[in-house]
Write a protein that holds these residues in place. Structure first.
Motif, PDB file in Angstrom:
ATOM      1  N   ASP A   1       8.653  -0.109  16.274  1.00 29.95           N
ATOM      2  CA  ASP A   1       8.234   1.322  16.044  1.00 29.95           C
ATOM      3  C   ASP A   1       8.425   1.991  17.338  1.00 29.95           C
ATOM      4  O   ASP A   1       9.030   3.023  17.398  1.00 29.95           O
ATOM      5  CB  ASP A   1       6.805   1.540  15.364  1.00 29.95           C
ATOM      6  CG  ASP A   1       6.855   1.327  13.946  1.00 29.95           C
ATOM      7  OD1 ASP A   1       7.780   1.374  13.037  1.00 29.95           O
ATOM      8  OD2 ASP A   1       5.796   0.741  13.721  1.00 29.95           O
ATOM      9  N   LYS A   2       8.054   1.137  18.399  1.00 29.09           N
ATOM     10  CA  LYS A   2       8.001   1.801  19.741  1.00 29.09           C
ATOM     11  C   LYS A   2       9.441   1.749  20.194  1.00 29.09           C
ATOM     12  O   LYS A   2       9.767   2.816  20.701  1.00 29.09           O
ATOM     13  CB  LYS A   2       6.889   0.891  20.714  1.00 29.09           C
ATOM     14  CG  LYS A   2       5.575   1.129  20.543  1.00 29.09           C
ATOM     15  CD  LYS A   2       4.843  -0.039  21.402  1.00 29.09           C
ATOM     16  CE  LYS A   2       3.583   0.372  21.126  1.00 29.09           C
ATOM     17  NZ  LYS A   2       2.599  -0.486  22.264  1.00 29.09           N
ATOM     18  N   LYS A   3      10.251   0.634  19.879  1.00 27.53           N
ATOM     19  CA  LYS A   3      11.807   0.753  20.304  1.00 27.53           C
ATOM     20  C   LYS A   3      12.324   1.906  19.631  1.00 27.53           C
ATOM     21  O   LYS A   3      12.993   2.555  20.055  1.00 27.53           O
ATOM     22  CB  LYS A   3      12.272  -0.461  19.803  1.00 27.53           C
ATOM     23  CG  LYS A   3      13.715  -0.916  20.148  1.00 27.53           C
ATOM     24  CD  LYS A   3      14.406  -1.996  19.714  1.00 27.53           C
ATOM     25  CE  LYS A   3      15.765  -2.266  20.023  1.00 27.53           C
ATOM     26  NZ  LYS A   3      16.245  -3.446  19.501  1.00 27.53           N
ATOM     27  N   PHE A   4      12.089   2.204  18.267  1.00 30.78           N
ATOM     28  CA  PHE A   4      12.529   3.238  17.577  1.00 30.78           C
ATOM     29  C   PHE A   4      12.158   4.713  18.209  1.00 30.78           C
ATOM     30  O   PHE A   4      13.087   5.409  18.124  1.00 30.78           O
ATOM     31  CB  PHE A   4      11.928   3.039  16.000  1.00 30.78           C
ATOM     32  CG  PHE A   4      12.766   4.163  15.162  1.00 30.78           C
ATOM     33  CD1 PHE A   4      14.120   4.128  14.719  1.00 30.78           C
ATOM     34  CD2 PHE A   4      12.221   4.959  14.524  1.00 30.78           C
ATOM     35  CE1 PHE A   4      14.749   4.847  13.981  1.00 30.78           C
ATOM     36  CE2 PHE A   4      12.710   6.057  13.571  1.00 30.78           C
ATOM     37  CZ  PHE A   4      13.966   5.935  13.215  1.00 30.78           C
ATOM     38  N   LYS A   5      11.032   4.821  18.443  1.00 29.35           N
ATOM     39  CA  LYS A   5      10.661   5.928  19.222  1.00 29.35           C
ATOM     40  C   LYS A   5      11.407   6.265  20.459  1.00 29.35           C
ATOM     41  O   LYS A   5      11.770   7.386  20.980  1.00 29.35           O
ATOM     42  CB  LYS A   5       9.020   6.316  19.399  1.00 29.35           C
ATOM     43  CG  LYS A   5       8.727   7.349  19.927  1.00 29.35           C
ATOM     44  CD  LYS A   5       7.367   7.774  20.033  1.00 29.35           C
ATOM     45  CE  LYS A   5       6.843   9.183  20.334  1.00 29.35           C
ATOM     46  NZ  LYS A   5       5.332   9.221  20.204  1.00 29.35           N
ATOM     47  N   ARG A   6      11.578   5.312  21.285  1.00 30.35           N
ATOM     48  CA  ARG A   6      12.235   5.133  22.571  1.00 30.35           C
ATOM     49  C   ARG A   6      13.767   5.744  22.222  1.00 30.35           C
ATOM     50  O   ARG A   6      14.386   6.357  23.072  1.00 30.35           O
ATOM     51  CB  ARG A   6      12.357   3.944  23.199  1.00 30.35           C
ATOM     52  CG  ARG A   6      11.023   3.695  23.846  1.00 30.35           C
ATOM     53  CD  ARG A   6      11.135   2.274  24.661  1.00 30.35           C
ATOM     54  NE  ARG A   6       9.745   1.816  25.128  1.00 30.35           N
ATOM     55  CZ  ARG A   6       9.059   0.892  24.569  1.00 30.35           C
ATOM     56  NH1 ARG A   6       9.655   0.263  23.519  1.00 30.35           N
ATOM     57  NH2 ARG A   6       7.773   0.517  24.613  1.00 30.35           N
TER      58      ARG A   6
ATOM     59  N   ASP B   1      11.922   6.473   6.415  1.00 33.44           N
ATOM     60  CA  ASP B   1      12.269   6.819   4.854  1.00 33.44           C
ATOM     61  C   ASP B   1      10.960   6.417   4.143  1.00 33.44           C
ATOM     62  O   ASP B   1      10.263   5.305   4.296  1.00 33.44           O
ATOM     63  CB  ASP B   1      13.411   5.904   4.564  1.00 33.44           C
ATOM     64  CG  ASP B   1      14.695   6.428   5.107  1.00 33.44           C
ATOM     65  OD1 ASP B   1      14.936   7.597   5.701  1.00 33.44           O
ATOM     66  OD2 ASP B   1      15.698   5.571   5.349  1.00 33.44           O
ATOM     67  N   VAL B   2      10.886   7.018   3.026  1.00 31.65           N
ATOM     68  CA  VAL B   2       9.974   6.627   1.923  1.00 31.65           C
ATOM     69  C   VAL B   2      10.675   5.629   1.066  1.00 31.65           C
ATOM     70  O   VAL B   2      11.651   5.508   0.790  1.00 31.65           O
ATOM     71  CB  VAL B   2       9.572   7.873   1.043  1.00 31.65           C
ATOM     72  CG1 VAL B   2       8.347   7.548  -0.026  1.00 31.65           C
ATOM     73  CG2 VAL B   2       9.157   9.135   2.359  1.00 31.65           C
ATOM     74  N   PRO B   3       9.603   4.269   0.934  1.00 34.20           N
ATOM     75  CA  PRO B   3       9.973   3.371   0.124  1.00 34.20           C
ATOM     76  C   PRO B   3      10.059   3.844  -1.415  1.00 34.20           C
ATOM     77  O   PRO B   3       9.598   4.724  -1.810  1.00 34.20           O
ATOM     78  CB  PRO B   3       8.911   2.307  -0.106  1.00 34.20           C
ATOM     79  CG  PRO B   3       8.150   2.747   1.203  1.00 34.20           C
ATOM     80  CD  PRO B   3       8.315   4.239   1.324  1.00 34.20           C
TER      81      PRO B   3
ATOM     82  N   LYS C   1       3.703   8.284  10.471  1.00 30.94           N
ATOM     83  CA  LYS C   1       4.977   7.693  11.397  1.00 30.94           C
ATOM     84  C   LYS C   1       5.763   8.798  11.793  1.00 30.94           C
ATOM     85  O   LYS C   1       6.197   8.729  12.945  1.00 30.94           O
ATOM     86  CB  LYS C   1       5.334   6.554  10.836  1.00 30.94           C
ATOM     87  CG  LYS C   1       4.483   5.279  10.766  1.00 30.94           C
ATOM     88  CD  LYS C   1       5.121   4.073  10.498  1.00 30.94           C
ATOM     89  CE  LYS C   1       4.223   3.013  10.781  1.00 30.94           C
ATOM     90  NZ  LYS C   1       5.125   1.709  10.690  1.00 30.94           N
ATOM     91  N   ASN C   2       6.115   9.674  11.010  1.00 37.71           N
ATOM     92  CA  ASN C   2       7.225  10.681  11.145  1.00 37.71           C
ATOM     93  C   ASN C   2       6.526  11.718  12.135  1.00 37.71           C
ATOM     94  O   ASN C   2       7.254  12.180  13.126  1.00 37.71           O
ATOM     95  CB  ASN C   2       7.609  11.372  10.079  1.00 37.71           C
ATOM     96  CG  ASN C   2       8.876  10.644   9.459  1.00 37.71           C
ATOM     97  OD1 ASN C   2       9.719  10.288  10.198  1.00 37.71           O
ATOM     98  ND2 ASN C   2       8.741  10.427   8.177  1.00 37.71           N
ATOM     99  N   GLU C   3       5.226  12.001  11.928  1.00 39.26           N
ATOM    100  CA  GLU C   3       4.788  12.999  13.101  1.00 39.26           C
ATOM    101  C   GLU C   3       4.445  12.293  14.414  1.00 39.26           C
ATOM    102  O   GLU C   3       4.588  12.854  15.325  1.00 39.26           O
ATOM    103  CB  GLU C   3       3.396  13.337  12.311  1.00 39.26           C
ATOM    104  CG  GLU C   3       2.420  14.128  13.088  1.00 39.26           C
ATOM    105  CD  GLU C   3       0.882  14.497  12.401  1.00 39.26           C
ATOM    106  OE1 GLU C   3       0.160  14.110  12.868  1.00 39.26           O
ATOM    107  OE2 GLU C   3       0.961  15.044  11.014  1.00 39.26           O
TER     108      GLU C   3
END
Length: 69
Positions: free
Chosen positions: A21-26, A42-44, A58-60
């Motif tokens: 998640d941290k990598k995604f935010k970077r 995405d919502v499952p 998480k999106n917030e």
């Protein structure tokens, strides 16, 4: 007639930020404003209320403008 009781217990959701998640935010923060529109969690398909809330959180978190670490 029996009186119906309301359940006012607040649910707590497990909102955990992993290294991925941290990598995604970077990556999100390094992207241009146009590219950022494509980023998000995405919502499952079989999502329940907890999944929806965790995805929203998480999106917030992704778009909060704060540094990752």
């Amino acid at each position: 007639m029996a009186k119906k009781e309301e359940n006012n217990i607040e649910k707590s959701y497990e909102f955990v930020i992993y290294e991925g998640d941290k990598k995604f935010k970077r990556m999100y923060q390094a992207a241009s404003p146009k590219e950022r529109k494509k980023f998000g969690y995405d919502v499952p398909n079989d999502a329940d209320d907890a999944d929806l809330e965790i995805t929203r959180l998480k999106n917030e978190w992704l778009r909060d403008g704060k540094p990752v670490d």
